[in-house]
Design an enzyme around this catalytic site. Structure first.
Site, PDB file in Angstrom:
ATOM      1  N   ARG A  16      -6.743  -0.177   1.541  1.00  0.00           N
ATOM      2  CA  ARG A  16      -7.707   0.749   0.932  1.00  0.00           C
ATOM      3  C   ARG A  16      -8.062   0.275  -0.463  1.00  0.00           C
ATOM      4  O   ARG A  16      -7.502  -0.681  -0.981  1.00  0.00           O
ATOM      5  CB  ARG A  16      -7.137   2.166   0.881  1.00  0.00           C
ATOM      6  CG  ARG A  16      -5.778   2.252   0.217  1.00  0.00           C
ATOM      7  CD  ARG A  16      -5.292   3.682   0.064  1.00  0.00           C
ATOM      8  NE  ARG A  16      -5.179   4.379   1.342  1.00  0.00           N
ATOM      9  CZ  ARG A  16      -4.150   4.288   2.164  1.00  0.00           C
ATOM     10  NH1 ARG A  16      -3.124   3.514   1.847  1.00  0.00           N
ATOM     11  NH2 ARG A  16      -4.115   4.964   3.294  1.00  0.00           N
ATOM     12  N   ASP A  37      -0.308  -4.979   4.065  1.00  0.00           N
ATOM     13  CA  ASP A  37      -0.029  -3.683   3.454  1.00  0.00           C
ATOM     14  C   ASP A  37       1.259  -3.163   4.071  1.00  0.00           C
ATOM     15  O   ASP A  37       1.838  -3.812   4.961  1.00  0.00           O
ATOM     16  CB  ASP A  37      -1.183  -2.694   3.693  1.00  0.00           C
ATOM     17  CG  ASP A  37      -1.333  -1.665   2.580  1.00  0.00           C
ATOM     18  OD1 ASP A  37      -0.456  -0.802   2.460  1.00  0.00           O
ATOM     19  OD2 ASP A  37      -2.316  -1.739   1.832  1.00  0.00           O
ATOM     20  N   ASP A  60       5.684  -5.955   2.783  1.00  0.00           N
ATOM     21  CA  ASP A  60       6.208  -5.203   1.643  1.00  0.00           C
ATOM     22  C   ASP A  60       6.405  -6.231   0.528  1.00  0.00           C
ATOM     23  O   ASP A  60       7.292  -7.089   0.608  1.00  0.00           O
ATOM     24  CB  ASP A  60       7.527  -4.537   2.015  1.00  0.00           C
ATOM     25  CG  ASP A  60       8.084  -3.663   0.892  1.00  0.00           C
ATOM     26  OD1 ASP A  60       7.744  -3.907  -0.286  1.00  0.00           O
ATOM     27  OD2 ASP A  60       8.866  -2.740   1.189  1.00  0.00           O
ATOM     28  N   VAL A  61       5.591  -6.160  -0.509  1.00  0.00           N
ATOM     29  CA  VAL A  61       5.572  -7.215  -1.525  1.00  0.00           C
ATOM     30  C   VAL A  61       6.887  -7.306  -2.291  1.00  0.00           C
ATOM     31  O   VAL A  61       7.127  -8.300  -2.999  1.00  0.00           O
ATOM     32  CB  VAL A  61       4.401  -7.017  -2.515  1.00  0.00           C
ATOM     33  CG1 VAL A  61       3.067  -7.112  -1.793  1.00  0.00           C
ATOM     34  CG2 VAL A  61       4.516  -5.701  -3.286  1.00  0.00           C
ATOM     35  N   ASN A  87      -2.804  -7.795  -5.126  1.00  0.00           N
ATOM     36  CA  ASN A  87      -3.457  -6.526  -5.432  1.00  0.00           C
ATOM     37  C   ASN A  87      -2.525  -5.322  -5.283  1.00  0.00           C
ATOM     38  O   ASN A  87      -2.732  -4.303  -5.929  1.00  0.00           O
ATOM     39  CB  ASN A  87      -4.677  -6.342  -4.522  1.00  0.00           C
ATOM     40  CG  ASN A  87      -5.250  -4.948  -4.619  1.00  0.00           C
ATOM     41  OD1 ASN A  87      -5.870  -4.571  -5.600  1.00  0.00           O
ATOM     42  ND2 ASN A  87      -5.024  -4.145  -3.570  1.00  0.00           N
ATOM     43  N   TYR A 158       3.727   1.867 -15.603  1.00  0.00           N
ATOM     44  CA  TYR A 158       2.534   1.225 -15.050  1.00  0.00           C
ATOM     45  C   TYR A 158       1.934   0.268 -16.078  1.00  0.00           C
ATOM     46  O   TYR A 158       1.628  -0.890 -15.764  1.00  0.00           O
ATOM     47  CB  TYR A 158       1.518   2.295 -14.657  1.00  0.00           C
ATOM     48  CG  TYR A 158       0.245   1.748 -14.054  1.00  0.00           C
ATOM     49  CD1 TYR A 158       0.226   1.259 -12.754  1.00  0.00           C
ATOM     50  CD2 TYR A 158      -0.942   1.725 -14.788  1.00  0.00           C
ATOM     51  CE1 TYR A 158      -0.934   0.756 -12.197  1.00  0.00           C
ATOM     52  CE2 TYR A 158      -2.107   1.221 -14.239  1.00  0.00           C
ATOM     53  CZ  TYR A 158      -2.104   0.741 -12.943  1.00  0.00           C
ATOM     54  OH  TYR A 158      -3.259   0.245 -12.390  1.00  0.00           O
ATOM     55  N   LYS A 162       1.704  -3.875 -15.733  1.00  0.00           N
ATOM     56  CA  LYS A 162       0.414  -4.559 -15.725  1.00  0.00           C
ATOM     57  C   LYS A 162       0.298  -5.541 -16.892  1.00  0.00           C
ATOM     58  O   LYS A 162      -0.349  -6.590 -16.774  1.00  0.00           O
ATOM     59  CB  LYS A 162      -0.718  -3.537 -15.758  1.00  0.00           C
ATOM     60  CG  LYS A 162      -0.842  -2.711 -14.476  1.00  0.00           C
ATOM     61  CD  LYS A 162      -1.139  -3.586 -13.265  1.00  0.00           C
ATOM     62  CE  LYS A 162      -1.426  -2.767 -12.017  1.00  0.00           C
ATOM     63  NZ  LYS A 162      -1.800  -3.611 -10.854  1.00  0.00           N
ATOM     64  N   THR A 195     -10.970   4.726  -6.908  1.00  0.00           N
ATOM     65  CA  THR A 195     -10.182   4.394  -5.725  1.00  0.00           C
ATOM     66  C   THR A 195      -9.286   5.575  -5.389  1.00  0.00           C
ATOM     67  O   THR A 195      -9.161   6.522  -6.182  1.00  0.00           O
ATOM     68  CB  THR A 195      -9.304   3.156  -5.981  1.00  0.00           C
ATOM     69  OG1 THR A 195      -8.297   3.509  -6.957  1.00  0.00           O
ATOM     70  CG2 THR A 195     -10.125   1.985  -6.486  1.00  0.00           C
TER      71      THR A 195
END
Length: 270
Positions: A16, A37, A60-61, A87, A158, A162, A195
């Site tokens: 998504r 994903d 699963d990253v 992403n 977060y 980032k 999003t």
């Protein structure tokens, strides 16, 4: 003219939002796209809609063995990996609002955000370098955020994750150059892109539009961005038009980081 003709691209968090938009844009430019994903139902539906140049894997990253399995499968099927888009990411608010400020955030919540966002990016970059080394070229695109460039008191984990992605991108770019590899690594820093990540904050009631206006009141362009606008930048970075761009950070934020937008006041009647 096709800009990604037959390039093999792996996109994480592609079910998504920005990931799905990048997958669509890559398909439109004739890439072969591997969507991944942990939400398999939505991810497979997205993949089915994209046609026979797309395929889906559960990834699963956070897990090394998942990266090893997926990259091995890509190399077995296609013989190479040309593009990776890291992403996949979380804010920490997926299960509802909770404390993420520097004073009250729990260590477990802090670690959970970094495990997905930062550890996932590290593992992805490592896997991509190894997969791209045989052809000595490729493009790694890390999705960071405006939050990685400024402080966000209410979402400290977060913002921290980032910011670390921004810095790791530069380390990867320099490492690949030192190794004599034409593997480029760049970061994209979106802000206020509409999003599903925004839904817990916007809600669905009659005040939704007012909340949306409030969130973009400091944006010079006075609107949310669209995932397709981020995807257009990803296409450029994945393409052979960008072979001299590496270690760069690209903001897509409606002008927020440019400074304050001063609007002239209407003239007064004399």
């Amino acid at each position: 003219m096709s800009r990604l003709n037959n390039k093999v691209a792996l996109i994480t968090g592609a079910a998504r939002g920005i990931g799905a938009a990048i997958a669509r844009a890559f398909i439109e430019q004739d890439a072969i796209v591997v969507l991944t994903d942990i939400d398999d139902d939505v991810g497979q539906a997205q993949t089915h809609a994209l046609g026979d140049r797309a395929l889906y894997f559960h990834l699963d990253v956070r897990r090394e063995e998942h990266w090893a399995r997926v990259t091995a499968e890509i190399e077995s099927r296609f013989g190479r990996l040309d593009v990776l888009v890291n992403n996949a990411g979380i804010t920490g608010f997926e299960n509802g609002l909770c404390a993420h400020d520097p004073e009250h955030a729990s260590l477990s919540d802090w670690r959970a955000v970094h495990e997905t966002n930062l550890d996932g990016c590290f593992l992805g970059c490592r896997a991509a370098i190894r997969a791209m080394r045989p052809q000595a070229k490729g493009s790694i695109i890390n999705i960071s955020s405006r939050s990685g460039l400024v402080g966000i008191p209410g979402a400290a984990a977060y913002a921290s994750s980032k910011a670390a992605i921004r810095n790791h991108t530069k380390s990867v770019a320099l490492y690949c150059a030192e190794q004599g590899l034409a593997i480029r690594c760049n970061s994209i820093h979106p802000a206020a892109i509409l999003t599903p990540m925004w839904e817990p904050l916007l809600g669905s009631g009659v005040e939704r539009e007012a909340r949306m206006r409030e969130f973009v009141k400091d944006c010079p362009l006075q609107r949310f961005g669209a995932p397709d606008e981020v995807a257009a930048l990803a296409v450029l970075l994945a393409s052979d038009e960008a072979t001299y761009i590496t270690g760069s950070e690209m903001n897509i934020d409606g002008g927020m980081l440019a400074g304050a937008s001063q609007k002239p006041s209407p003239p007064r009647e004399s």
